[in-house]
Design a protein around this motif. Structure first.
Motif, PDB file in Angstrom:
ATOM      1  N   VAL A 112      34.519  27.516  33.505  1.00 16.75           N
ATOM      2  CA  VAL A 112      35.447  26.638  34.216  1.00 16.75           C
ATOM      3  C   VAL A 112      36.842  27.180  33.938  1.00 16.75           C
ATOM      4  CG1 VAL A 112      36.332  24.299  34.512  1.00 16.75           C
ATOM      5  CG2 VAL A 112      33.925  24.647  33.888  1.00 16.75           C
ATOM      6  N   TYR A 113      37.541  27.535  34.992  1.00 13.41           N
ATOM      7  CA  TYR A 113      38.893  28.074  34.850  1.00 13.41           C
ATOM      8  C   TYR A 113      39.890  27.105  35.473  1.00 13.41           C
ATOM      9  CZ  TYR A 113      43.075  30.791  35.737  1.00 13.41           C
ATOM     10  OH  TYR A 113      44.385  31.205  35.792  1.00 13.41           O
ATOM     11  N   ARG A 114      40.961  26.800  34.752  1.00 12.57           N
ATOM     12  CA  ARG A 114      42.021  25.927  35.259  1.00 12.57           C
ATOM     13  C   ARG A 114      43.215  26.780  35.671  1.00 12.57           C
ATOM     14  NH1 ARG A 114      39.241  22.896  30.755  1.00 12.57           N
ATOM     15  NH2 ARG A 114      38.029  21.399  31.983  1.00 12.57           N
ATOM     16  N   PRO A 134      38.443  33.715  32.655  1.00 15.37           N
ATOM     17  CA  PRO A 134      37.145  34.066  32.071  1.00 15.37           C
ATOM     18  C   PRO A 134      36.541  35.280  32.762  1.00 15.37           C
ATOM     19  CG  PRO A 134      36.902  32.221  33.565  1.00 15.37           C
ATOM     20  CD  PRO A 134      38.373  32.502  33.481  1.00 15.37           C
ATOM     21  N   VAL A 135      35.790  36.025  32.012  1.00 18.47           N
ATOM     22  CA  VAL A 135      35.020  37.153  32.548  1.00 18.47           C
ATOM     23  C   VAL A 135      33.580  36.944  32.104  1.00 18.47           C
ATOM     24  CG1 VAL A 135      34.744  39.647  32.640  1.00 18.47           C
ATOM     25  CG2 VAL A 135      37.044  38.659  32.417  1.00 18.47           C
ATOM     26  N   GLY A 145      35.151  38.138  37.025  1.00 19.01           N
ATOM     27  CA  GLY A 145      36.314  37.400  36.569  1.00 19.01           C
ATOM     28  C   GLY A 145      36.682  36.332  37.579  1.00 19.01           C
ATOM     29  N   VAL A 146      37.386  35.298  37.105  1.00 18.01           N
ATOM     30  CA  VAL A 146      37.732  34.155  37.957  1.00 18.01           C
ATOM     31  C   VAL A 146      39.196  33.795  37.779  1.00 18.01           C
ATOM     32  CG1 VAL A 146      37.230  31.745  38.521  1.00 18.01           C
ATOM     33  CG2 VAL A 146      35.381  33.236  37.742  1.00 18.01           C
ATOM     34  N   MET A 147      39.903  33.605  38.880  1.00 17.87           N
ATOM     35  CA  MET A 147      41.205  32.964  38.869  1.00 17.87           C
ATOM     36  C   MET A 147      41.407  32.272  40.205  1.00 17.87           C
ATOM     37  SD  MET A 147      43.811  36.256  38.768  1.00 17.87           S
ATOM     38  CE  MET A 147      43.248  36.677  37.119  1.00 17.87           C
ATOM     39  N   LEU A 163      41.433  44.260  31.973  1.00 13.53           N
ATOM     40  CA  LEU A 163      41.237  44.839  30.642  1.00 13.53           C
ATOM     41  C   LEU A 163      40.062  44.206  29.911  1.00 13.53           C
ATOM     42  CD1 LEU A 163      44.940  45.186  29.439  1.00 13.53           C
ATOM     43  CD2 LEU A 163      43.382  47.043  30.085  1.00 13.53           C
ATOM     44  N   ALA A 164      39.706  42.986  30.301  1.00 14.06           N
ATOM     45  CA  ALA A 164      38.548  42.315  29.703  1.00 14.06           C
ATOM     46  C   ALA A 164      37.234  42.762  30.327  1.00 14.06           C
ATOM     47  CB  ALA A 164      38.695  40.805  29.843  1.00 14.06           C
ATOM     48  N   GLY A 165      37.295  43.701  31.261  1.00 10.66           N
ATOM     49  CA  GLY A 165      36.076  44.288  31.798  1.00 10.66           C
ATOM     50  C   GLY A 165      35.641  43.775  33.154  1.00 10.66           C
ATOM     51  N   THR A 166      36.508  43.066  33.856  1.00  8.61           N
ATOM     52  CA  THR A 166      36.136  42.561  35.172  1.00  8.61           C
ATOM     53  C   THR A 166      35.796  43.694  36.125  1.00  8.61           C
ATOM     54  OG1 THR A 166      37.502  40.580  34.947  1.00  8.61           O
ATOM     55  CG2 THR A 166      36.982  41.276  37.187  1.00  8.61           C
TER      56      THR A 166
END
Length: 276
Positions: A112-114, A134-135, A145-147, A163-166
């Motif tokens: 869950v991304y805010r 989040p990834v 990844g989500v935004m 950079l987190a690997g998305t």
């Protein structure tokens, strides 16, 4: 191996929760029938966007455990797809959020991304998030990844996800229609293409269609490849649309630009200052 990614550009209505859910479920079924394994829905797909008041936004917000996400989870499980969708969320602390959920093919809510960067009058209705995008590693698909919408306008934020690997960045969006020169693509879509190119990853941004309380939507959904070119969404559409693109997510793991350059390896963060 390629993964078919879908953006289900929908015409939604503020407050028309049942019709919005029906439109989403129909689109998920159509996308899955066309071979999609990842489906992206627009921003605030449960509630609509153009709220008359903070009280209306709160009345339409739901917890993640509420009926809309429960129905979306059932649809993801039924059709065997990964779903990324935007919703007006009432969080555990009774705060109203502009959020997105990632649901895997088992129907499990994995993230869950805010929305962190609130646009325009959204600050009147929502509390911004304060956690990084989040990834999620989805088995058999890749790292997603989500935004949400305006977050895409901040290169630092997109770079964090990269950079987190998305490998595939999914973004529910609602892009109001702004004037642009004749023949030009929407600037929002161009920025999505830039996000994809400078990070060498796929980006799928799913927009709205139609009009809501006097606001016209751009209809500019786009799926961009790691070179920044649109695989789907070469031009805006006025109505609902289902965009499909075959994405080889393994390509997003290769950050090289030919023989001599690498978009991550060539970074010099020691020179960029504290905001790097």
């Amino acid at each position: 191996m390629t993964t078919t990614v879908a953006c289900a550009q929908l015409a939604l209505g503020v407050g028309d929760v049942a019709a919005n859910l029906a439109a989403a479920e129909e689109a998920i079924e159509a996308a899955a029938g066309a071979g999609a394994r990842v489906v992206v829905l627009p921003e605030l797909a449960n509630s609509g966007y153009v709220f008359a008041s903070a009280a209306e936004a709160r009345a339409l917000a739901e917890p993640v455990e509420g009926p809309t996400v429960t129905a979306w989870s059932a649809a993801a499980r039924r059709h065997g797809v990964t779903l990324v969708a935007g919703l007006a969320e009432l969080d555990a602390d009774d705060r109203v959020r502009n959020s997105a959920v990632l649901i895997d093919p088992t129907g499990t809510v994995r993230a869950v991304y805010r929305k962190t960067h609130l646009f325009g009058t959204e600050k009147d209705f929502f509390v911004p998030g304060d956690e990084r995008p989040p990834v999620v590693d989805v088995e058999g698909v890749g790292r997603i990844g989500v935004m949400v919408c305006y977050d895409l306008e901040f290169p630092e934020w997109v770079r964090l996800a990269a950079l987190a690997g998305t490998e595939l960045l999914c973004a529910p969006v609602n892009w109001p229609l702004f004037p642009r020169p004749e023949g030009e693509r929407p600037a929002e879509a161009v920025r999505v293409q830039a996000d994809a190119a400078v990070n060498r990853m796929y980006v799928a941004a799913c927009d709205r269609a139609g009009e809501e309380r006097g606001v016209r939507w751009t209809g500019g959904s786009v799926i961009a490849d790691p070179d920044g070119f649109p695989l789907a969404g070469h031009a805006p559409t006025e109505g609902p649309a289902l965009l499909l693109a075959a994405c080889d997510l393994e390509q997003a793991r290769d950050k090289r630009l030919g023989e001599h350059n690498d978009v991550f390896g060539d970074r010099r963060p020691e020179l960029y200052g504290p905001n790097a």
